[in-house]
Design an enzyme around this catalytic site. Structure first.
Site, PDB file in Angstrom:
ATOM      1  CG  ASP A  30      16.289 -31.006 -30.985  1.00 41.23           C
ATOM      2  OD1 ASP A  30      16.881 -31.869 -31.526  1.00 41.23           O
ATOM      3  OD2 ASP A  30      16.637 -30.505 -29.940  1.00 41.23           O
ATOM      4  CG  ASP A  61     -12.848 -46.669 -31.947  1.00 46.92           C
ATOM      5  OD1 ASP A  61     -11.779 -46.393 -32.151  1.00 46.92           O
ATOM      6  OD2 ASP A  61     -13.750 -46.660 -32.574  1.00 46.92           O
ATOM      7  CG  HIS A 110      10.886 -36.021 -27.738  1.00 48.23           C
ATOM      8  ND1 HIS A 110      10.866 -34.392 -27.366  1.00 48.23           N
ATOM      9  CD2 HIS A 110      10.787 -36.539 -26.365  1.00 48.23           C
ATOM     10  CE1 HIS A 110      10.864 -34.535 -26.035  1.00 48.23           C
ATOM     11  NE2 HIS A 110      10.637 -35.574 -25.437  1.00 48.23           N
ATOM     12  CB  THR A 111       8.369 -37.215 -33.960  1.00 49.97           C
ATOM     13  OG1 THR A 111       8.644 -37.758 -35.294  1.00 49.97           O
ATOM     14  CG2 THR A 111       7.817 -35.735 -34.356  1.00 49.97           C
ATOM     15  CG  ASP A 121      11.138 -31.983 -20.386  1.00 48.37           C
ATOM     16  OD1 ASP A 121      10.588 -31.316 -21.100  1.00 48.37           O
ATOM     17  OD2 ASP A 121      12.682 -31.839 -20.538  1.00 48.37           O
ATOM     18  CG  ASN A 126      -5.179 -38.969 -38.120  1.00 46.52           C
ATOM     19  OD1 ASN A 126      -4.776 -38.230 -37.121  1.00 46.52           O
ATOM     20  ND2 ASN A 126      -6.351 -39.579 -37.853  1.00 46.52           N
ATOM     21  NE  ARG A 128       0.755 -36.080 -34.855  1.00 46.00           N
ATOM     22  CZ  ARG A 128       0.667 -36.303 -35.918  1.00 46.00           C
ATOM     23  NH1 ARG A 128       1.349 -37.411 -36.475  1.00 46.00           N
ATOM     24  NH2 ARG A 128       0.045 -35.434 -36.732  1.00 46.00           N
ATOM     25  CB  SER A 151     -11.317 -46.229 -35.272  1.00 45.77           C
ATOM     26  OG  SER A 151     -11.279 -44.987 -34.490  1.00 45.77           O
ATOM     27  CG  HIS A 197      -4.028 -37.774 -33.765  1.00 44.81           C
ATOM     28  ND1 HIS A 197      -4.034 -37.265 -34.892  1.00 44.81           N
ATOM     29  CD2 HIS A 197      -3.359 -37.157 -32.951  1.00 44.81           C
ATOM     30  CE1 HIS A 197      -3.298 -36.308 -34.908  1.00 44.81           C
ATOM     31  NE2 HIS A 197      -2.964 -36.025 -33.787  1.00 44.81           N
ATOM     32  CG  ASP A 198      -7.917 -45.019 -31.421  1.00 41.87           C
ATOM     33  OD1 ASP A 198      -8.594 -45.115 -32.203  1.00 41.87           O
ATOM     34  OD2 ASP A 198      -7.570 -45.852 -30.319  1.00 41.87           O
TER      35      ASP A 198
END
Length: 345
Positions: A270, A71, A217-218, A277, A91, A59, A73, A63-64
């Protein structure tokens, strides 16, 4: 074991990025040949201690890349009156920055001033996918680290409420195709809302509807506001989005009642699943996608076709995902090699 995708990676041995300098698979072959193996080991060690690390790194890389290119940032700390990207609304839930710090320290110990933080993050994101059982690809290297990071620019990130036109515009502005949009959405939308690193146990919902997630996953929590528009007052004709599976919609409504004032209401992601997958695409076709931007992929014949292809074949998805990650990670625009990933030189 990670799936080795049969891509024609040799075609990507030298990629010219948007700012003119080339990326190369053997960029560090002479100056720091062990860079990638060092980074991989750091990521593996961190993931063993915290299974949310792979998702966080994947992620973070996305987002970068979507703000000022890849870069690094997003790694910079806010300073003085300048709020950096990591403090922008999309973020604030990013985590595992310490993994990049540890990798940078390890690489600097052997090859000081050679490997950029941007390259470390790109390689770590690939390692995150592999550790989750996903495909391996060779990461082109040679990115430079940026010197500008502004929280205000994070509004450019694709949002969970985007329709297909908005999604297409967001991706095309970065040189990414409709296929890239669908392939990268497998992990993008799962972490686009505000995520809290907490366990919010909604066991019935998780077991019924979220046994796996495409991409990383998180442990996380998605606020009702990110999908409220689909389960209450959808339009003048329907209170609920008719594309939602009825039992899925009922479960979401029970968690997020209309005009609820509960600040922590939402649906859990979860914490036990670590499989990369193509289940995400199957869920979309079943009417069990969470966000409007998920469902939007079925509103265009072209993107719907890709969703169907990826849902049918994990191998097809892996190949497309790997190719799209290479394209996305080749959007660059930095100027230096930072000594510390959190501050400019």
């Amino acid at each position: 074991m990670a799936c080795l995708v049969s891509l024609s990676i040799s075609l990507f041995v030298c990629l010219v990025c948007s700012h003119g300098h080339a990326l190369s698979l053997n960029y560090y072959a002479k100056r720091c040949p062990n860079a990638e193996s060092i980074i991989t080991q750091v990521v593996k060690d961190a993931a063993k201690k915290d299974n949310t690390v792979p998702a966080a790194l994947l992620r973070m890389h996305f987002h970068d890349c979507f703000i000022r290119g890849c870069d690094a940032s997003v790694l910079l700390n806010s300073k003085g009156k300048n709020n950096a990207e990591k403090d922008g609304p999309p973020n604030r839930s990013l985590h595992a920055f310490y993994v990049i710090d540890n990798a940078k320290k390890a690489v600097e110990a052997l090859c000081p001033g050679v490997v950029s933080c941007a390259d470390i993050l790109a390689s770590a994101a690939r390692d995150a996918v592999v550790l989750s059982g996903g495909p391996y690809w060779d990461v082109p290297k040679g990115r430079k680290d940026g010197r500008i990071s502004k929280a205000s620019e994070t509004t450019q990130m694709p949002a969970p409420l985007f329709n297909i036109s908005q999604l297409q515009q967001s991706f095309s502005q970065r040189g990414l195709s409709m296929e890239d949009l669908v392939a990268l959405s497998g992990y993008r939308t799962r972490f686009q809302t505000v995520l809290h690193i907490i366990s919010f146990h909604l066991h019935k919902l998780k077991k019924l509807f979220f046994p796996h997630f495409a991409g990383g996953h998180t442990i996380g929590f998605s606020h009702c506001s990110s999908f409220q528009n689909r389960i209450h007052n959808f339009n003048a004709t329907h209170d609920i989005d008719p594309t939602l599976h009825p039992s899925f919609a009922a479960s979401l409504r029970s968690i997020c009642p209309n005009k609820s004032g509960a600040k922590n209401a939402g649906t859990s992601m979860d914490p036990s699943s670590t499989t990369f997958d193509n289940t995400y695409y199957k869920l979309i076709l079943q009417g069990k996608s969470l966000f409007s931007s998920d469902q939007a992929l079925l509103t265009s014949p072209k993107t719907k076709d890709f969703v169907s292809k990826f849902a049918t074949s994990k191998e097809t998805f892996y190949e497309a995902f790997s190719s799209s990650m290479i394209k996305m990670s080749s959007i660059t625009g930095g100027q230096e090699i930072r000594k510390d990933c959190r501050v400019v030189n």
